[in-house]
Design a protein around this motif. Structure first.
Motif, PDB file in Angstrom:
ATOM      1  N   TRP A 131     -13.712  -1.057  -2.547  1.00  0.00           N
ATOM      2  CA  TRP A 131     -12.356  -1.167  -3.063  1.00  0.00           C
ATOM      3  C   TRP A 131     -11.963   0.171  -3.654  1.00  0.00           C
ATOM      4  CZ3 TRP A 131      -9.780  -6.138  -3.541  1.00  0.00           C
ATOM      5  CH2 TRP A 131     -10.529  -7.190  -2.989  1.00  0.00           C
ATOM      6  N   ALA A 132     -10.642   0.446  -3.632  1.00  0.00           N
ATOM      7  CA  ALA A 132     -10.161   1.707  -4.197  1.00  0.00           C
ATOM      8  C   ALA A 132      -8.795   1.529  -4.837  1.00  0.00           C
ATOM      9  CB  ALA A 132     -10.095   2.788  -3.125  1.00  0.00           C
ATOM     10  N   ASP A 133      -8.502   2.444  -5.734  1.00  0.00           N
ATOM     11  CA  ASP A 133      -7.189   2.555  -6.367  1.00  0.00           C
ATOM     12  C   ASP A 133      -6.199   3.041  -5.298  1.00  0.00           C
ATOM     13  OD1 ASP A 133      -4.910   3.602  -7.599  1.00  0.00           O
ATOM     14  OD2 ASP A 133      -6.015   4.419  -9.307  1.00  0.00           O
ATOM     15  N   PRO A 134      -5.219   2.217  -4.939  1.00  0.00           N
ATOM     16  CA  PRO A 134      -4.346   2.589  -3.812  1.00  0.00           C
ATOM     17  C   PRO A 134      -3.395   3.741  -4.128  1.00  0.00           C
ATOM     18  CG  PRO A 134      -3.583   0.556  -4.815  1.00  0.00           C
ATOM     19  CD  PRO A 134      -4.875   0.915  -5.513  1.00  0.00           C
ATOM     20  N   THR A 135      -3.347   4.203  -5.371  1.00  0.00           N
ATOM     21  CA  THR A 135      -2.567   5.415  -5.634  1.00  0.00           C
ATOM     22  C   THR A 135      -3.400   6.659  -5.292  1.00  0.00           C
ATOM     23  OG1 THR A 135      -3.260   5.688  -7.948  1.00  0.00           O
ATOM     24  CG2 THR A 135      -1.378   4.241  -7.539  1.00  0.00           C
ATOM     25  N   LEU A 136      -4.733   6.495  -5.153  1.00  0.00           N
ATOM     26  CA  LEU A 136      -5.624   7.623  -4.892  1.00  0.00           C
ATOM     27  C   LEU A 136      -6.140   7.656  -3.461  1.00  0.00           C
ATOM     28  CD1 LEU A 136      -7.854   7.723  -8.078  1.00  0.00           C
ATOM     29  CD2 LEU A 136      -6.535   9.617  -7.126  1.00  0.00           C
ATOM     30  N   PHE A 137      -6.312   6.482  -2.877  1.00  0.00           N
ATOM     31  CA  PHE A 137      -7.036   6.365  -1.607  1.00  0.00           C
ATOM     32  C   PHE A 137      -6.271   5.362  -0.756  1.00  0.00           C
ATOM     33  CE2 PHE A 137     -10.708   5.015   1.017  1.00  0.00           C
ATOM     34  CZ  PHE A 137     -11.341   6.225   1.259  1.00  0.00           C
ATOM     35  N   VAL A 138      -5.610   5.852   0.288  1.00  0.00           N
ATOM     36  CA  VAL A 138      -4.695   5.024   1.089  1.00  0.00           C
ATOM     37  C   VAL A 138      -5.179   5.009   2.538  1.00  0.00           C
ATOM     38  CG1 VAL A 138      -2.320   4.757   1.901  1.00  0.00           C
ATOM     39  CG2 VAL A 138      -2.753   5.626  -0.417  1.00  0.00           C
ATOM     40  N   ASP A 139      -5.407   3.825   3.086  1.00  0.00           N
ATOM     41  CA  ASP A 139      -5.835   3.683   4.485  1.00  0.00           C
ATOM     42  C   ASP A 139      -7.019   4.597   4.808  1.00  0.00           C
ATOM     43  OD1 ASP A 139      -3.882   1.806   4.943  1.00  0.00           O
ATOM     44  OD2 ASP A 139      -2.436   3.256   5.714  1.00  0.00           O
ATOM     45  N   GLY A 140      -7.958   4.676   3.884  1.00  0.00           N
ATOM     46  CA  GLY A 140      -9.158   5.472   4.124  1.00  0.00           C
ATOM     47  C   GLY A 140      -8.989   6.951   3.858  1.00  0.00           C
ATOM     48  N   HIS A 141      -7.862   7.359   3.288  1.00  0.00           N
ATOM     49  CA  HIS A 141      -7.603   8.790   3.047  1.00  0.00           C
ATOM     50  C   HIS A 141      -7.339   9.057   1.567  1.00  0.00           C
ATOM     51  CE1 HIS A 141      -7.338   9.844   7.307  1.00  0.00           C
ATOM     52  NE2 HIS A 141      -6.735   8.684   7.468  1.00  0.00           N
ATOM     53  N   TRP A 142      -8.051  10.019   1.004  1.00  0.00           N
ATOM     54  CA  TRP A 142      -7.724  10.507  -0.333  1.00  0.00           C
ATOM     55  C   TRP A 142      -6.338  11.152  -0.301  1.00  0.00           C
ATOM     56  CZ3 TRP A 142     -10.224   9.798  -4.863  1.00  0.00           C
ATOM     57  CH2 TRP A 142     -11.542   9.363  -4.813  1.00  0.00           C
ATOM     58  N   GLN A 143      -5.590  10.917  -1.352  1.00  0.00           N
ATOM     59  CA  GLN A 143      -4.287  11.551  -1.507  1.00  0.00           C
ATOM     60  C   GLN A 143      -4.441  12.797  -2.387  1.00  0.00           C
ATOM     61  OE1 GLN A 143      -1.667   9.923   0.263  1.00  0.00           O
ATOM     62  NE2 GLN A 143      -3.597   9.040   0.973  1.00  0.00           N
ATOM     63  N   PRO A 144      -3.567  13.800  -2.197  1.00  0.00           N
ATOM     64  CA  PRO A 144      -3.600  14.931  -3.132  1.00  0.00           C
ATOM     65  C   PRO A 144      -3.412  14.408  -4.561  1.00  0.00           C
ATOM     66  CG  PRO A 144      -2.172  15.417  -1.271  1.00  0.00           C
ATOM     67  CD  PRO A 144      -2.533  13.954  -1.157  1.00  0.00           C
ATOM     68  N   ILE A 145      -4.108  15.020  -5.502  1.00  0.00           N
ATOM     69  CA  ILE A 145      -4.116  14.528  -6.879  1.00  0.00           C
ATOM     70  C   ILE A 145      -3.284  15.477  -7.740  1.00  0.00           C
ATOM     71  CG2 ILE A 145      -5.586  13.975  -8.859  1.00  0.00           C
ATOM     72  CD1 ILE A 145      -7.895  13.586  -6.771  1.00  0.00           C
ATOM     73  N   HIS A 146      -2.233  14.952  -8.329  1.00  0.00           N
ATOM     74  CA  HIS A 146      -1.367  15.788  -9.167  1.00  0.00           C
ATOM     75  C   HIS A 146      -1.508  15.439 -10.644  1.00  0.00           C
ATOM     76  CE1 HIS A 146       0.310  17.255  -5.464  1.00  0.00           C
ATOM     77  NE2 HIS A 146       0.585  16.024  -5.083  1.00  0.00           N
TER      78      HIS A 146
END
Lengths: 191, 191
Positions: B148-163
């Motif tokens: 499981w992941a925080d969907p603001t950080l990790f979406v569809d198996g991809h890390w998002q840029p972190i601001h």
């Protein structure tokens, strides 16, 4: 080009402790090779050991199994495209992955395997043969026999805060995407 | 508090791929525990496996060996002091390390071991018993059975840029020092 300095073996795990993607370099029988590995970690402090995953399909694995040696190098931001390149090409297809990627091999100290120049540091390792782990999990264990680091980055066993983006370690995500390492965060030690 | 979303198991290795320090949570016989581990890595894609080093002296090891389960949680910057705390205290001395550190346990899904709330995500693992590795190297291997992941950080198996600095993963150095993860770096894929 930094002049590398020897790292106290008992502190050498710290080159890997923060989880950088590494370059694995190896040599045997007149051939040398370099591959990328996101899956490595320290395994013990003293004597220092490391673990790294080396797929069965790789030429590096042939060289490492034959020579009983490998080097883990900690690449930096300007080497990201080359890390991706040596993570995609195979030494079974490309005669000289150093030349093809622009990475520069430097002579090893305690091992015949080369270093990759321009890295934050490197750990020279002797393979601890564990056939079950190698066959079942592609898991290779090594004892660190010599370690060196860029003294502008790693001083007396301590990472320095990084202010130059070109000196940031690489932390592979997937595809063409990396994180680079960020700021240091200092927390008071528990009482 | 984020509402966690399930992560495709074949992409779950990406929660660890960039080398974050993790929290290992475990439970058995009415006790639960949490410890810090800088030494973990993915070990396979599908079925996904992980490796983590769990020292013989730890209470977590007793719980993991008895239950055959553990969870790797990926903590974030605001949890750094708690990570240090649960990396210093032992569950053999402290009755409830969650309470002592301020970390919040949340119920597991596929395992009895708890999650640590407020993390980037977690990997629920079933221990693959390898007595030689456990005894000789303190090395534990698990199959990831739920992630499981925080969907603001990790979406569809991809890390998002972190601001947001509060959403940065922790990468332990030594003493009271961490790196936090930095910027994303996108490199063209080799042809």
């Amino acid at each position: 080009m930094p002049s590398y300095q020897t790292v106290d073996l008992a502190k050498s795990y710290r080159l890997l402790n923060h989880g950088p993607t590494v370059l694995v370099s190896s040599a045997h029988g007149g051939r040398q090779n370099v591959m990328a590995a996101a899956w490595s970690m320290p395994l013990d402090f003293n004597p220092p050991k490391v673990a790294v995953v080396i797929d069965k399909s790789t030429f590096s694995r042939q060289l490492i199994e034959a020579s009983g040696e490998f080097v883990l190098n900690v690449p930096l931001q300007p080497q990201a495209a080359a890390v991706l390149r040596v993570g995609s090409d195979s030494g079974l297809d490309v005669a000289d992955k150093f030349a093809a990627s622009g990475l520069v091999a430097a002579p090893g100290h305690a091992v015949a395997a080369p270093h990759v120049d321009g890295c934050a540091g490197w750990l020279e390792c002797r393979l601890i043969r564990e056939p079950h782990n190698q066959q079942q999990y592609d898991l290779f264990i090594g004892e660190v026999v010599s370690a060196w680091a860029d003294p502008t980055l790693f001083v007396d066993g301590h990472w320095q805060p990084i202010h130059d983006d070109a000196k940031r370690t690489l932390h592979y995500i997937a595809g063409g995407h990396f994180f680079t390492i960020g700021a240091t965060l200092d927390v008071p030690l528990p009482e």
